[in-house]
Design a protein around this motif. Structure first.
Motif, PDB file in Angstrom:
ATOM      1  N   PHE A   1       0.740  -1.006   0.135  1.00 22.35           N
ATOM      2  CA  PHE A   1       0.089  -0.121  -0.003  1.00 22.35           C
ATOM      3  C   PHE A   1       0.787   1.037   0.039  1.00 22.35           C
ATOM      4  N   THR A   2       0.236   2.248  -0.786  1.00 21.69           N
ATOM      5  CA  THR A   2       1.017   3.516  -0.959  1.00 21.69           C
ATOM      6  C   THR A   2      -0.036   4.600  -0.452  1.00 21.69           C
ATOM      7  N   TYR A   3       0.264   5.479   0.716  1.00 24.17           N
ATOM      8  CA  TYR A   3      -0.512   6.774   0.521  1.00 24.17           C
ATOM      9  C   TYR A   3      -0.343   7.764  -0.201  1.00 24.17           C
TER      10      TYR A   3
ATOM     11  N   VAL B   1      -6.371   8.812  -0.367  1.00 29.02           N
ATOM     12  CA  VAL B   1      -6.135   8.287  -1.558  1.00 29.02           C
ATOM     13  C   VAL B   1      -5.069   7.105  -1.362  1.00 29.02           C
ATOM     14  N   ILE B   2      -5.177   5.686  -1.597  1.00 21.65           N
ATOM     15  CA  ILE B   2      -4.505   4.894  -1.210  1.00 21.65           C
ATOM     16  C   ILE B   2      -4.127   3.824  -2.239  1.00 21.65           C
ATOM     17  N   GLU B   3      -3.159   3.656  -2.839  1.00 15.73           N
ATOM     18  CA  GLU B   3      -2.551   2.876  -3.942  1.00 15.73           C
ATOM     19  C   GLU B   3      -2.411   1.296  -3.281  1.00 15.73           C
ATOM     20  N   VAL B   4      -3.160   0.395  -3.873  1.00 21.93           N
ATOM     21  CA  VAL B   4      -2.892  -1.028  -3.462  1.00 21.93           C
ATOM     22  C   VAL B   4      -2.514  -1.768  -4.647  1.00 21.93           C
ATOM     23  N   SER B   5      -1.329  -2.460  -4.306  1.00 17.89           N
ATOM     24  CA  SER B   5      -0.799  -3.304  -5.465  1.00 17.89           C
ATOM     25  C   SER B   5      -1.009  -4.938  -5.126  1.00 17.89           C
TER      26      SER B   5
ATOM     27  N   TYR C   1      -4.578  -0.668  -8.033  1.00 17.79           N
ATOM     28  CA  TYR C   1      -5.795  -0.023  -8.039  1.00 17.79           C
ATOM     29  C   TYR C   1      -5.714   1.211  -6.637  1.00 17.79           C
ATOM     30  N   ARG C   2      -6.623   1.939  -6.833  1.00 18.60           N
ATOM     31  CA  ARG C   2      -6.793   3.037  -5.646  1.00 18.60           C
ATOM     32  C   ARG C   2      -7.893   2.825  -4.920  1.00 18.60           C
ATOM     33  N   LEU C   3      -7.899   3.209  -3.640  1.00 18.00           N
ATOM     34  CA  LEU C   3      -8.889   3.308  -2.564  1.00 18.00           C
ATOM     35  C   LEU C   3      -9.183   4.670  -2.395  1.00 18.00           C
ATOM     36  N   GLN C   4     -10.427   5.014  -2.051  1.00 15.45           N
ATOM     37  CA  GLN C   4     -10.655   6.256  -1.637  1.00 15.45           C
ATOM     38  C   GLN C   4     -11.405   6.106  -0.361  1.00 15.45           C
ATOM     39  N   VAL C   5     -10.688   6.776   0.736  1.00 17.50           N
ATOM     40  CA  VAL C   5     -11.257   6.440   2.453  1.00 17.50           C
ATOM     41  C   VAL C   5     -11.600   7.769   2.529  1.00 17.50           C
ATOM     42  N   ASP C   6     -13.044   7.822   3.039  1.00 18.23           N
ATOM     43  CA  ASP C   6     -13.596   9.149   3.451  1.00 18.23           C
ATOM     44  C   ASP C   6     -13.935   8.908   4.674  1.00 18.23           C
ATOM     45  N   PHE C   7     -13.435   9.778   5.684  1.00 20.32           N
ATOM     46  CA  PHE C   7     -13.466   9.766   6.984  1.00 20.32           C
ATOM     47  C   PHE C   7     -14.816  10.479   7.642  1.00 20.32           C
ATOM     48  N   PRO C   8     -15.581   9.802   8.455  1.00 20.72           N
ATOM     49  CA  PRO C   8     -16.907  10.545   8.883  1.00 20.72           C
ATOM     50  C   PRO C   8     -16.696  11.513  10.080  1.00 20.72           C
ATOM     51  N   GLU C   9     -17.529  12.352  10.332  1.00 27.51           N
ATOM     52  CA  GLU C   9     -17.141  13.384  11.605  1.00 27.51           C
ATOM     53  C   GLU C   9     -16.862  12.347  12.907  1.00 27.51           C
TER      54      GLU C   9
END
Length: 163
Positions: free
Chosen positions: A37-39, A49-53, A65-73
């Motif tokens: 993984f690469t941030y 946004v995190i790249e996953v190999s 691939y790229r993951l999008q991680v959205d954090f809630p309040e």
């Protein structure tokens, strides 16, 4: 695999607890990132946004691939929203719009989990897949998710623990 639900989480500023927790996780990530993984550095603590190999020896080896991680309040009391950015990998639990059917992202979330542990679980899910294929209800689900519907608005049915 899915049924619809109706509630739209509104975008709010992170709580102080969430900010402190994310700063700590980001520091730990930068000191010792999980393998594969690469941030992608940005100034937005609320969206990572995190790249996953793909792991060697799996169907996804050599693919990124790229993951999008959205954090809630209220992170970490509430799970982050995690989706694959386009193009999403072909997988029986990943929809073509990037939504992921994985219990720890919804019903089985625990505040003890971290971005790193979620990433490792996603890589494990990818690595154990016996075939590159979409969920059987992909077209219907994606059609129902138009207009930016969040995967957190889906009532997921977790019944397949083979992949």
């Amino acid at each position: 695999m899915t049924s619809s639900a109706s509630s739209s989480p509104s975008r709010k500023v992170l709580s102080k607890i969430a900010c402190l927790r994310l700063q700590k996780e980001l520091g730990e990530w930068q000191a010792s990132p999980p393998g594969g993984f690469t941030y992608k550095v940005s100034d937005n603590l609320q969206r990572w946004v995190i790249e996953v190999s793909g792991a060697e020896g799996t169907l996804y080896a050599g693919e990124t691939y790229r993951l999008q991680v959205d954090f809630p309040e209220q992170y970490p009391m509430e799970a982050p929203q995690v989706i694959f950015m386009h193009p999403a990998p072909m997988h029986p639990h990943i929809y073509s719009n990037g939504h992921i059917c994985l219990d720890i992202l919804y019903d089985s979330w625990s505040p003890a989990m971290t971005v790193s542990s979620v990433c490792i679980s996603i890589l494990s899910m990818l690595s154990s897949s016996p075939a590159k294929e979409r969920p059987s209800d992909n077209d219907r689900y994606v059609r129902n998710c138009r207009n930016g519907r969040s995967p957190k608005e889906t009532r997921w049915w977790f019944h397949d623990d083979k992949v």
